[in-house]
Design a protein around this motif. Sequence first.
Motif, PDB file in Angstrom:
ATOM      1  N   LEU A  14       0.795  -1.250   0.013  1.00  0.00           N
ATOM      2  CA  LEU A  14       0.030  -0.004  -0.040  1.00  0.00           C
ATOM      3  C   LEU A  14       0.811   1.290   0.203  1.00  0.00           C
ATOM      4  N   GLY A  15       1.866   1.259   0.765  1.00  0.00           N
ATOM      5  CA  GLY A  15       2.838   2.362   0.853  1.00  0.00           C
ATOM      6  C   GLY A  15       3.471   2.772  -0.500  1.00  0.00           C
ATOM      7  N   VAL A  16       3.882   1.543  -1.291  1.00  0.00           N
ATOM      8  CA  VAL A  16       4.580   1.722  -2.635  1.00  0.00           C
ATOM      9  C   VAL A  16       3.418   2.232  -3.702  1.00  0.00           C
ATOM     10  N   ARG A  17       2.242   1.583  -3.314  1.00  0.00           N
ATOM     11  CA  ARG A  17       1.275   2.128  -4.355  1.00  0.00           C
ATOM     12  C   ARG A  17       0.646   3.473  -4.093  1.00  0.00           C
ATOM     13  N   THR A  43      -0.279  11.580 -20.328  1.00  0.00           N
ATOM     14  CA  THR A  43       1.180  10.526 -20.656  1.00  0.00           C
ATOM     15  C   THR A  43       1.751  10.026 -19.518  1.00  0.00           C
ATOM     16  N   TRP A  44       1.726  10.485 -18.509  1.00  0.00           N
ATOM     17  CA  TRP A  44       2.409  10.238 -17.064  1.00  0.00           C
ATOM     18  C   TRP A  44       1.452   8.950 -16.602  1.00  0.00           C
ATOM     19  N   ARG A  45       2.262   7.715 -16.529  1.00  0.00           N
ATOM     20  CA  ARG A  45       1.559   6.673 -16.057  1.00  0.00           C
ATOM     21  C   ARG A  45       2.333   6.020 -14.877  1.00  0.00           C
ATOM     22  N   GLY A  46       1.621   4.969 -13.943  1.00  0.00           N
ATOM     23  CA  GLY A  46       2.170   4.418 -12.997  1.00  0.00           C
ATOM     24  C   GLY A  46       1.934   2.903 -12.943  1.00  0.00           C
ATOM     25  N   ASP A  47       2.739   2.262 -12.755  1.00  0.00           N
ATOM     26  CA  ASP A  47       2.557   0.634 -12.700  1.00  0.00           C
ATOM     27  C   ASP A  47       3.102   0.267 -11.266  1.00  0.00           C
ATOM     28  N   ASN A  48       2.433  -0.602 -10.846  1.00  0.00           N
ATOM     29  CA  ASN A  48       2.768  -1.474  -9.356  1.00  0.00           C
ATOM     30  C   ASN A  48       2.920  -2.821  -9.716  1.00  0.00           C
ATOM     31  N   GLN A  53      -1.375  -8.334  -6.257  1.00  0.00           N
ATOM     32  CA  GLN A  53      -1.240  -9.269  -4.829  1.00  0.00           C
ATOM     33  C   GLN A  53      -0.151  -8.232  -4.204  1.00  0.00           C
ATOM     34  N   ASN A  54      -0.095  -8.629  -2.742  1.00  0.00           N
ATOM     35  CA  ASN A  54       0.697  -8.126  -1.950  1.00  0.00           C
ATOM     36  C   ASN A  54       2.085  -8.591  -1.800  1.00  0.00           C
ATOM     37  N   ALA A  58       7.437  -5.194  -2.967  1.00  0.00           N
ATOM     38  CA  ALA A  58       6.497  -4.463  -3.964  1.00  0.00           C
ATOM     39  C   ALA A  58       7.327  -3.402  -4.600  1.00  0.00           C
ATOM     40  N   ALA A  59       7.112  -2.709  -5.840  1.00  0.00           N
ATOM     41  CA  ALA A  59       7.902  -1.933  -6.399  1.00  0.00           C
ATOM     42  C   ALA A  59       6.768  -1.206  -7.617  1.00  0.00           C
ATOM     43  N   GLY A  60       6.997   0.074  -7.692  1.00  0.00           N
ATOM     44  CA  GLY A  60       6.212   0.981  -8.387  1.00  0.00           C
ATOM     45  C   GLY A  60       7.135   1.605  -9.424  1.00  0.00           C
ATOM     46  N   VAL A  61       6.682   1.839 -10.580  1.00  0.00           N
ATOM     47  CA  VAL A  61       7.477   2.605 -11.666  1.00  0.00           C
ATOM     48  C   VAL A  61       6.525   3.700 -12.225  1.00  0.00           C
ATOM     49  N   VAL A  62       6.922   4.829 -12.296  1.00  0.00           N
ATOM     50  CA  VAL A  62       6.231   6.084 -12.759  1.00  0.00           C
ATOM     51  C   VAL A  62       7.090   6.519 -14.331  1.00  0.00           C
TER      52      VAL A  62
END
Length: 203
Positions: A14-17, A43-48, A53-54, A58-62
């Motif tokens: 949740l923190g990463v999201r 055009t700015w996107r974000g993927d988790n 799933q938890n 966990a990692a996120g990419v913007v």
Amino acid sequence: MKAEFATAERAVTLGVRETTDGLKMSMRRQVTSAGLGQRMANTWRGDNYPKGQNSIRAAGVVYTKASRIMEGFEDAAVIRSKDGWWLAIPTPNAPKRGVGGKRINPSNFPEHTYGRLRFVYRSGKPSLLVVDNARASYNRKSGQLRGFRKASDRAVSKGSGLTTVVMFWLVPQVQLPRLITFNTEAKRWFDRLPQLILKNWPD
């Protein structure tokens, strides 16, 4: 132990999201505040990851689908003509679209509607591409200027109501303003990540 690990996985995920979504929305606000429009902002996107799933990892990419444009506005890039001559910048008098519906430029300028482009050299100032023998078109109700059009042969022969209209400014190069600060914003959200993880950790 399993329950505690599951709690940790959920808090990290949740923190990463929140961090990913926060950075994405911050970049979108930067773009709209800079006057580049909502379409460019989106055009700015974000993927988790992992998706759906938890995970304790966990990692996120913007990222943006217009990376070259954003890099130009972040680095205040200098844009030069590919052939070493001029950059043609449309004036407000030029139509938005050229022949074929593409963005207007001298090569697709609709001369059949506006007349032929003529080059005007100016020493120490931006040179111009203009059309001669144009006539202004006004809104009948408001009287506001609607644009310009090619004068008829009859109007040209009479010589009344004719004007020369600047359609393009010609410059050797343009420096983009620094409007985007992705690296600074990314660091700000990265520094907030531990706090956001703890916020999602139950007491």
